[in-house]
Motif scaffolding. Structure first.
Motif, PDB file in Angstrom:
ATOM      1  N   VAL B 301      43.446  37.024  55.783  1.00  0.00           N
ATOM      2  CA  VAL B 301      42.481  37.137  56.879  1.00  0.00           C
ATOM      3  C   VAL B 301      42.652  38.469  57.617  1.00  0.00           C
ATOM      4  O   VAL B 301      41.705  38.997  58.190  1.00  0.00           O
ATOM      5  CB  VAL B 301      42.606  35.937  57.856  1.00  0.00           C
ATOM      6  N   THR B 302      43.849  39.008  57.571  1.00  0.00           N
ATOM      7  CA  THR B 302      44.146  40.238  58.300  1.00  0.00           C
ATOM      8  C   THR B 302      43.741  41.497  57.540  1.00  0.00           C
ATOM      9  O   THR B 302      43.927  42.601  58.029  1.00  0.00           O
ATOM     10  CB  THR B 302      45.663  40.321  58.533  1.00  0.00           C
ATOM     11  N   SER B 303      43.204  41.323  56.329  1.00  0.00           N
ATOM     12  CA  SER B 303      42.984  42.529  55.530  1.00  0.00           C
ATOM     13  C   SER B 303      41.498  42.853  55.383  1.00  0.00           C
ATOM     14  O   SER B 303      40.656  42.301  56.064  1.00  0.00           O
ATOM     15  CB  SER B 303      43.648  42.375  54.167  1.00  0.00           C
ATOM     16  N   LYS B 304      41.243  43.767  54.478  1.00  0.00           N
ATOM     17  CA  LYS B 304      39.875  44.229  54.277  1.00  0.00           C
ATOM     18  C   LYS B 304      39.347  43.746  52.938  1.00  0.00           C
ATOM     19  O   LYS B 304      40.117  43.414  52.039  1.00  0.00           O
ATOM     20  CB  LYS B 304      39.863  45.760  54.273  1.00  0.00           C
ATOM     21  N   ILE B 305      38.047  43.779  52.797  1.00  0.00           N
ATOM     22  CA  ILE B 305      37.422  43.435  51.520  1.00  0.00           C
ATOM     23  C   ILE B 305      37.772  44.538  50.519  1.00  0.00           C
ATOM     24  O   ILE B 305      37.647  45.725  50.834  1.00  0.00           O
ATOM     25  CB  ILE B 305      35.908  43.278  51.691  1.00  0.00           C
ATOM     26  N   PRO B 306      38.240  44.174  49.335  1.00  0.00           N
ATOM     27  CA  PRO B 306      38.655  45.198  48.381  1.00  0.00           C
ATOM     28  C   PRO B 306      37.484  46.096  47.952  1.00  0.00           C
ATOM     29  O   PRO B 306      36.328  45.698  47.999  1.00  0.00           O
ATOM     30  CB  PRO B 306      39.178  44.384  47.193  1.00  0.00           C
ATOM     31  N   ASP B 307      37.850  47.291  47.536  1.00  0.00           N
ATOM     32  CA  ASP B 307      36.857  48.286  47.156  1.00  0.00           C
ATOM     33  C   ASP B 307      36.742  48.327  45.628  1.00  0.00           C
ATOM     34  O   ASP B 307      37.724  48.638  44.948  1.00  0.00           O
ATOM     35  CB  ASP B 307      37.323  49.653  47.687  1.00  0.00           C
ATOM     36  N   PRO B 308      35.561  48.026  45.090  1.00  0.00           N
ATOM     37  CA  PRO B 308      35.413  48.070  43.632  1.00  0.00           C
ATOM     38  C   PRO B 308      35.796  49.434  43.063  1.00  0.00           C
ATOM     39  O   PRO B 308      36.255  49.521  41.920  1.00  0.00           O
ATOM     40  CB  PRO B 308      33.920  47.786  43.414  1.00  0.00           C
ATOM     41  N   ALA B 309      35.615  50.480  43.852  1.00  0.00           N
ATOM     42  CA  ALA B 309      35.915  51.825  43.362  1.00  0.00           C
ATOM     43  C   ALA B 309      37.375  51.964  42.963  1.00  0.00           C
ATOM     44  O   ALA B 309      37.734  52.775  42.114  1.00  0.00           O
ATOM     45  CB  ALA B 309      35.558  52.858  44.422  1.00  0.00           C
ATOM     46  N   SER B 310      38.249  51.159  43.583  1.00  0.00           N
ATOM     47  CA  SER B 310      39.662  51.297  43.231  1.00  0.00           C
ATOM     48  C   SER B 310      40.089  50.290  42.160  1.00  0.00           C
ATOM     49  O   SER B 310      41.265  50.117  41.896  1.00  0.00           O
ATOM     50  CB  SER B 310      40.539  51.180  44.489  1.00  0.00           C
ATOM     51  N   ALA B 331      32.431  47.034  50.790  1.00  0.00           N
ATOM     52  CA  ALA B 331      33.832  47.318  50.508  1.00  0.00           C
ATOM     53  C   ALA B 331      34.509  47.844  51.766  1.00  0.00           C
ATOM     54  O   ALA B 331      33.871  48.513  52.589  1.00  0.00           O
ATOM     55  CB  ALA B 331      33.923  48.353  49.391  1.00  0.00           C
ATOM     56  N   ASN B 332      35.766  47.508  51.911  1.00  0.00           N
ATOM     57  CA  ASN B 332      36.593  47.977  53.026  1.00  0.00           C
ATOM     58  C   ASN B 332      36.220  47.418  54.396  1.00  0.00           C
ATOM     59  O   ASN B 332      36.793  47.797  55.407  1.00  0.00           O
ATOM     60  CB  ASN B 332      36.604  49.518  53.107  1.00  0.00           C
ATOM     61  N   GLN B 333      35.238  46.534  54.420  1.00  0.00           N
ATOM     62  CA  GLN B 333      34.896  45.877  55.682  1.00  0.00           C
ATOM     63  C   GLN B 333      36.045  44.921  56.027  1.00  0.00           C
ATOM     64  O   GLN B 333      36.577  44.253  55.147  1.00  0.00           O
ATOM     65  CB  GLN B 333      33.599  45.100  55.443  1.00  0.00           C
ATOM     66  N   SER B 334      36.424  44.853  57.296  1.00  0.00           N
ATOM     67  CA  SER B 334      37.535  43.952  57.610  1.00  0.00           C
ATOM     68  C   SER B 334      37.016  42.510  57.632  1.00  0.00           C
ATOM     69  O   SER B 334      35.887  42.241  58.043  1.00  0.00           O
ATOM     70  CB  SER B 334      38.180  44.320  58.944  1.00  0.00           C
ATOM     71  N   ILE B 335      37.857  41.594  57.159  1.00  0.00           N
ATOM     72  CA  ILE B 335      37.465  40.182  57.082  1.00  0.00           C
ATOM     73  C   ILE B 335      37.088  39.669  58.479  1.00  0.00           C
ATOM     74  O   ILE B 335      36.148  38.903  58.647  1.00  0.00           O
ATOM     75  CB  ILE B 335      38.623  39.341  56.488  1.00  0.00           C
ATOM     76  N   GLN B 336      37.807  40.146  59.485  1.00  0.00           N
ATOM     77  CA  GLN B 336      37.566  39.625  60.825  1.00  0.00           C
ATOM     78  C   GLN B 336      36.283  40.186  61.468  1.00  0.00           C
ATOM     79  O   GLN B 336      35.905  39.762  62.546  1.00  0.00           O
ATOM     80  CB  GLN B 336      38.806  39.834  61.700  1.00  0.00           C
ATOM     81  N   SER B 337      35.632  41.101  60.772  1.00  0.00           N
ATOM     82  CA  SER B 337      34.367  41.614  61.318  1.00  0.00           C
ATOM     83  C   SER B 337      33.149  40.883  60.752  1.00  0.00           C
ATOM     84  O   SER B 337      32.026  41.135  61.153  1.00  0.00           O
ATOM     85  CB  SER B 337      34.242  43.111  61.015  1.00  0.00           C
ATOM     86  N   ILE B 338      33.387  39.970  59.808  1.00  0.00           N
ATOM     87  CA  ILE B 338      32.259  39.262  59.187  1.00  0.00           C
ATOM     88  C   ILE B 338      31.644  38.293  60.199  1.00  0.00           C
ATOM     89  O   ILE B 338      32.354  37.551  60.872  1.00  0.00           O
ATOM     90  CB  ILE B 338      32.737  38.483  57.934  1.00  0.00           C
ATOM     91  N   GLN B 339      30.317  38.301  60.317  1.00  0.00           N
ATOM     92  CA  GLN B 339      29.634  37.404  61.257  1.00  0.00           C
ATOM     93  C   GLN B 339      29.138  36.169  60.497  1.00  0.00           C
ATOM     94  O   GLN B 339      28.379  36.292  59.549  1.00  0.00           O
ATOM     95  CB  GLN B 339      28.423  38.110  61.895  1.00  0.00           C
ATOM     96  N   LEU B 340      29.574  35.019  60.967  1.00  0.00           N
ATOM     97  CA  LEU B 340      29.223  33.776  60.273  1.00  0.00           C
ATOM     98  C   LEU B 340      28.022  33.100  60.923  1.00  0.00           C
ATOM     99  O   LEU B 340      27.767  33.286  62.116  1.00  0.00           O
ATOM    100  CB  LEU B 340      30.417  32.821  60.311  1.00  0.00           C
ATOM    101  N   ASP B 341      27.305  32.297  60.123  1.00  0.00           N
ATOM    102  CA  ASP B 341      26.166  31.552  60.653  1.00  0.00           C
ATOM    103  C   ASP B 341      26.483  30.076  60.862  1.00  0.00           C
ATOM    104  O   ASP B 341      25.909  29.432  61.719  1.00  0.00           O
ATOM    105  CB  ASP B 341      24.971  31.635  59.692  1.00  0.00           C
ATOM    106  N   ARG B 342      27.365  29.534  59.991  1.00  0.00           N
ATOM    107  CA  ARG B 342      27.599  28.096  60.028  1.00  0.00           C
ATOM    108  C   ARG B 342      29.026  27.768  59.627  1.00  0.00           C
ATOM    109  O   ARG B 342      29.693  28.572  58.995  1.00  0.00           O
ATOM    110  CB  ARG B 342      26.665  27.372  59.034  1.00  0.00           C
ATOM    111  N   VAL B 343      29.400  26.542  59.943  1.00  0.00           N
ATOM    112  CA  VAL B 343      30.714  26.051  59.517  1.00  0.00           C
ATOM    113  C   VAL B 343      30.546  24.671  58.893  1.00  0.00           C
ATOM    114  O   VAL B 343      29.790  23.837  59.409  1.00  0.00           O
ATOM    115  CB  VAL B 343      31.695  25.988  60.713  1.00  0.00           C
TER     116      VAL B 343
END
Ligand code: SF4
Lengths: 203, 472
Positions: B301-310, B331-343
């Motif tokens: 959860v503390t990391s970023k979305i992996p980059d296909p380029a690497s 790519a490289n977007q942090s997981i904690q920046s994702i905006q959710l719509d539902r749970v």
């Protein structure tokens, strides 16, 4: 079940890994009775673009590969849910044999129950066949189940390593339940010993 | 040389052998609405059902989660209603017990099996559903089968099986606060890949697994299939024996003592050899979140979305690009920046009482920022949760407290994500379209899902768990 002994047919490459049964046959169609024909649901969502049109990039939509009975797929093909509708959708679309580096286990055993051959080939061989099918004008493969052989349109012969029972069932088109019921006495004997040893399980 | 737990169960169930395969006796068969093809086959071939009392059927995949008090009339879609109807008429025709709408023990087959005592250590359990692996948490050899094999079990009480190889996953080390068994299994899938355990029966062991409750173990075994394994097992221990005691189908009287003696022998010998071994250090694991469209696409959860380029492997790279596109992420977007719509909190992976208790601790005196569905796994779970007042905590927070079933895990009862909608989900598959066409799924633990409901984003629940008195 229809026997599968020899087959020469067009073949279609699908070089995607981890194709799961949700992609093969989306869950919302499971409730359809088989009588409607499951071909219309095969790869329903992934063969279409966002606006619902058949995507020309998806190999199964291309004229060149129409009426293929053989699919040459990527690794871990048929992973995911146990829904046998995924096999019905392939079968109703005319497919009788699938080659891939590896298969989802439940899917592979569902295939056998429906007289569909699944055979593993190493990733290099699969890649080579896929390339050949894509580049040739006549994308055709021949299978000989008894001889355990696959012959490409260029004439290359590739040995298959089929499970003896799988081979036996395919060639004879056997109904597995009938076959197993030949062991009815053994099952009855087992059951009676088992119930004595573990009386709480079935009482 | 000693034998493994799996081999002991296998050996007890071999009726006969042929080539590479054995005819295995099946103690219990679990059915659900989608089993209609199997009944069709039995009818078409005019076969008898050998032991109807060893089969158990469940209305779970198609049942509505709303208006349940109306019974069948609560289902407006005729096709869905037909499915719930079909399993009732098929089971009735063959004398098979149905845990249908209105039954005290209605619920998801993998939740009810253990709670009714259908699931027991040492059994071979075949289920018309791939997550039958769940039942291995009690020390059973349990696996999913397709409809042809379901028909085979109905007619013969057996299945042909080639013996799987054995993989032992040893998990040691203390879990960080807020790290659940869901995080352990997601981490394992991330480590070995979604095809990593194909061909293996997986036995989970080690201190961390021993410390898990029986319910938490079910979450681990449940997702074995997402690593490619048909079955996952854990040796039964005192916790399992305590869990079994008093269940409706659990042995009683002198049988109980006999059963305990048998169950106690069900563990791998110390010198048993496995075909493959994997070691996991639990202390290094933080809460896990899937970012893609396959359960192996998992990160911290503390990391970023992996980059296909690497990614060096071009095929993997292609899959990553496609997954990012489908998920609407970069790519490289942090997981904690994702905006959710539902749970969505539910499914056979995480809808048991403990899961709901955890969600309730996090949601207590909070309010849900985004629409949140909480679907208990069974009537029994629902009742127990309500006795503890958990439903009030959920409802006060603004979450929906619904009737038991699979619901949005597979999205075929009418509960589904809209196209482009993004959900934090406690279920087990994040495939394209799994929770609704165009829907985007992030798999997480119940604690993570509950926290996401409060902020609309992924939080590192470990930080909160440490600062609070939660028992997650
Ligand atoms: S909750 Fe989901 S995974 Fe579990 S049985 Fe239902 S549909 Fe299958």
């Amino acid at each position: 079940m229809e026997p599968l002994i020899k087959l020469t047919s067009r073949a279609v490459p699908l070089p995607l890994a981890n194709i799961n049964t949700d992609q093969l046959f989306p869950a919302r169609f499971i409730k359809k009775p088989r009588a409607v024909g499951y071909a219309q649901y095969l790869f329903h969502d992934i063969r279409r673009t966002d606006d619902g049109q058949l995507s020309t990039e998806f190999p199964l939509n291309q004229e060149k590969f129409s009426e293929s009975k053989i699919l040459v797929a990527g690794p871990n093909f048929g992973s995911g849910s146990s829904r046998e509708g995924a096999v019905y959708a392939l079968y109703d679309s005319g497919f009788r044999a699938i080659f891939a580096p590896s298969f989802g286990e439940i899917f592979a055993s569902n295939c056998l129950k429906n007289g569909m051959l699944t055979a593993r080939l190493n990733a290099d061989a699969i890649h080579q066949i896929q390339t050949e099918l894509t580049t040739t004008e006549n994308p055709e493969l021949s299978i000989d189940v008894a001889e355990e052989a696959l012959i490409t349109s260029a004439g290359t012969k590739i040995g298959l390593d089929l499970d003896p029972f799988q081979k036996h069932c395919l060639i004879n088109g056997l109904n597995e339940i009938d076959l197993s019921l030949e062991f009815d006495d053994a099952i009855t004997q087992f059951e009676s010993d088992y119930r004595k040893a573990f009386p709480w399980i079935t009482s | 040389m000693g034998t493994t737990l799996f081999e002991k169960i296998w050996k007890n169930h071999v009726v006969t052998d042929r080539d590479h395969e054995s005819l295995i006796y099946v103690d219990r068969l679990l059915l659900q609405e989608n089993s209609f093809h199997a009944f069709d086959k039995i009818r078409r071939e005019k076969r008898a059902v050998r032991n109807p009392n060893q089969a158990f059927a469940f209305s779970d995949h198609y049942v509505p989660t709303r208006n349940r008090e109306l019974g069948l009339d609560g289902i407006t879609d005729p096709e869905i209603r037909n499915m719930v109807d079909l399993i009732a008429s098929d089971t009735d025709a063959y004398g098979i017990e149905l845990f249908g709408i209105g039954h005290d023990y209605q619920g998801i087959l993998h939740v009810v099996g253990p709670e009714y005592g259908i699931t027991q250590p040492g059994l071979v359990i075949a289920g018309a559903d791939s997550h039958t692996s769940t039942h291995g948490a009690l020390g059973a050899y349990a696996f999913g089968i397709g409809s042809s094999e379901v028909a085979h079990v109905l007619a013969t009480q057996t299945l042909w099986r080639s013996k799987p190889k054995t993989l032992r996953v040893t998990i040691n080390g203390e879990r960080r606060p807020g790290v659940s068994s869901k995080d352990l299994i997601l981490f394992l899938i991330r480590t070995i890949g979604s095809g990593g355990a194909v061909g293996f029966a997986v036995e989970y062991g080690g201190d961390t697994v021993e410390q898990l409750s029986v319910e938490a173990r079910m979450t681990v075994c449940n997702m074995s299939i997402e690593a490619g394994a048909r079955a996952g097992l854990i040796a039964p221990d005192q916790k399992v024996f305590d869990y079994m005691k008093g269940r409706p189908l659990a042995p009683t009287g002198p049988d109980w003592e006999k059963a305990i003696a048998h169950w106690s022998s069900l563990k791998s010998d110390s010198d048993a050899a496995f075909d493959r071994e994997v070691q996991i250090d639990a202390s290094s694991i933080v809460p896990q979140v899937t970012w893609g469209t396959n359960p192996e696409m998992v990160v911290d959860v503390t990391s970023k979305i992996p980059d296909p380029a690497s990614e060096a492997d071009s095929e993997r790279q292609g899959r990553m690009i496609r997954a990012l596109e489908y998920m609407g992420l970069s790519a490289n977007q942090s997981i904690q920046s994702i905006q959710l719509d539902r749970v969505f909190i539910g499914s056979c992976t995480n809808s048991r009482l403990e899961d709901l208790r955890i969600a309730a601790q996090v949601l207590n005196d909070q309010s849900c920022r985004i629409p949140t569905m909480i679907v208990p796994g069974s009537e029994q779970v629902k009742r127990a949760a309500e006795e503890e007042g958990l439903h009030e905590i959920f409802q006060r927070a603004g979450a929906e407290w619904l009737a038991p079933g699979c619901s949005m895990c597979v999205a075929i009862n009418g509960d589904k994500l809209g196209s482009g909608e993004r959900a934090a989900s406690t279920s087990n598959r994040n495939f394209e379209g799994r929770q609704g066409q165009g829907g985007r799924t992030h798999l997480v633990s119940p604690a993570m899902a509950a926290a996401a409901s409060i902020t609309g984003q992924f939080e590192n629940i470990s930080n909160y768990a440490e600062a609070s008195s939660w028992n997650l």
